[in-house]
Design a protein around this motif. Structure first.
Motif, PDB file in Angstrom:
ATOM      1  N   PRO A 123      -3.118  -7.745 -43.826  1.00 32.80           N
ATOM      2  CA  PRO A 123      -4.407  -7.326 -43.270  1.00 32.80           C
ATOM      3  C   PRO A 123      -4.914  -5.975 -43.771  1.00 32.80           C
ATOM      4  O   PRO A 123      -5.870  -5.440 -43.206  1.00 32.80           O
ATOM      5  N   ALA A 124      -4.306  -5.417 -44.826  1.00 37.51           N
ATOM      6  CA  ALA A 124      -4.752  -4.111 -45.317  1.00 37.51           C
ATOM      7  C   ALA A 124      -6.249  -4.065 -45.619  1.00 37.51           C
ATOM      8  O   ALA A 124      -6.912  -3.076 -45.285  1.00 37.51           O
ATOM      9  N   PRO A 125      -6.857  -5.107 -46.251  1.00 36.92           N
ATOM     10  CA  PRO A 125      -8.292  -5.033 -46.544  1.00 36.92           C
ATOM     11  C   PRO A 125      -9.196  -4.961 -45.319  1.00 36.92           C
ATOM     12  O   PRO A 125     -10.399  -4.684 -45.467  1.00 36.92           O
ATOM     13  N   LEU A 126      -8.664  -5.190 -44.135  1.00 44.04           N
ATOM     14  CA  LEU A 126      -9.496  -5.132 -42.932  1.00 44.04           C
ATOM     15  C   LEU A 126      -9.897  -3.708 -42.568  1.00 44.04           C
ATOM     16  O   LEU A 126     -10.663  -3.502 -41.633  1.00 44.04           O
ATOM     17  N   GLY A 127      -9.407  -2.740 -43.325  1.00 41.49           N
ATOM     18  CA  GLY A 127      -9.844  -1.365 -43.139  1.00 41.49           C
ATOM     19  C   GLY A 127     -11.097  -1.033 -43.928  1.00 41.49           C
ATOM     20  O   GLY A 127     -11.588   0.095 -43.855  1.00 41.49           O
ATOM     21  N   ASP A 128     -11.632  -1.993 -44.667  1.00 35.27           N
ATOM     22  CA  ASP A 128     -12.825  -1.756 -45.477  1.00 35.27           C
ATOM     23  C   ASP A 128     -14.048  -1.499 -44.601  1.00 35.27           C
ATOM     24  O   ASP A 128     -14.202  -2.121 -43.540  1.00 35.27           O
TER      25      ASP A 128
END
Length: 265
Positions: A123-128
């Motif tokens: 889920p790292a890209p959910l910080g975009d």
């Protein structure tokens, strides 16, 4: 005096009622922050991730806001091809020579490379900044409680598929992302559908959680019905369409045992 005598009893009843009330739902942002931390997102802020996916070799480099995602494969003539995506856009090199891409070819390269990178790093890209999360409830799947979070995207910065919709299930205790669903083709004149993924073969690489997924569908479910997927999974009412497997995963970080990584080459 009669009214005054009733005050302690009323206060006690309010207190008891408050004690029995359900705990308030967390914010979607708080759940995502906890999930990103649990999955090792801080490691990925400056890291090199390599893996094989369906016969192609991928290298995902990140350095804060700078990134370089690429895949390498052989074309039908046996020539080595490298396709990539950076902050400056997509590119393709055949036998080491960069070739000119039409707008449709640029879109195809961006979609292919970015989608594989996105799903692998979740889920790292959910910080975009383009992510628009909302907390949509709790579910129990196979006896385990989960937070359910829905995600849409802003058009600015959301990419070509900004109209897609995602639903994520994070464990309430560990914040592990064991399930996700997504609706694709949500733009006009696109072929729409939904998918549901269930994680398996979970492992850690340099502190980063990596998983493979069973990939399912239910033709009758629309984007606003994806919360039904866990119930259909438990009823064995889903069609499995593929396995999502990433092989030979390696993660190198400037904070890891291998030392700094040259990220932008």
């Amino acid at each position: 005096m009669r009214h005054l005598a009733l005050l302690p009893t009323a206060a006690l009843m309010l207190l008891l009622g408050a004690c029995g009330a359900p705990a308030p739902s967390p914010s979607a942002e708080a759940v995502i922050d906890s999930a990103r931390a649990a999955h090792g997102a801080p490691v990925l802020d400056r890291a090199l991730v390599t893996f094989d996916f369906r016969g192609d070799a991928y290298r995902l480099r990140q350095d804060g806001g700078a990134f370089h995602y690429r895949r390498a494969y052989a074309d039908p003539l046996g020539r080595p091809v490298v396709e990539g995506l950076t902050n400056d856009g997509p590119y393709r090199a055949v036998e080491g020579d960069t070739v000119t891409l039409s707008p449709s070819e640029q879109s195809a390269v961006e979609t292919t490379v970015n989608s594989v990178a996105y799903f692998t790093l979740l889920p790292a890209p959910l910080g975009d900044p383009a992510v628009q999360p909302s907390y949509s409830g709790r579910d129990t799947i196979d006896g385990v409680p989960y937070h359910r979070v829905e995600v849409t995207f802003r058009q600015e910065g959301g990419g070509a598929d900004w109209q897609d919709v995602f639903v994520y299930w994070f464990r309430t205790d560990t914040y592990a992302m064991d399930y996700l669903a997504y609706a694709y083709g949500q733009g006009p004149d696109e072929e729409a559908g939904t998918r549901f993924r269930a994680a398996y073969d979970v492992r850690r690489r340099t502190g980063v959680r990596v998983a493979d997924y069973h990939n399912y569908t239910a033709d009758t479910l629309a984007a606003d019905q994806m919360a039904q997927y866990p119930d259909l999974l438990e009823k064995d009412a889903l069609e499995q369409v593929s396995e999502i497997e990433v092989d030979s995963v390696q993660v190198r970080s400037d904070k890891g045992e291998h030392g700094p990584v040259e990220l932008l080459n």
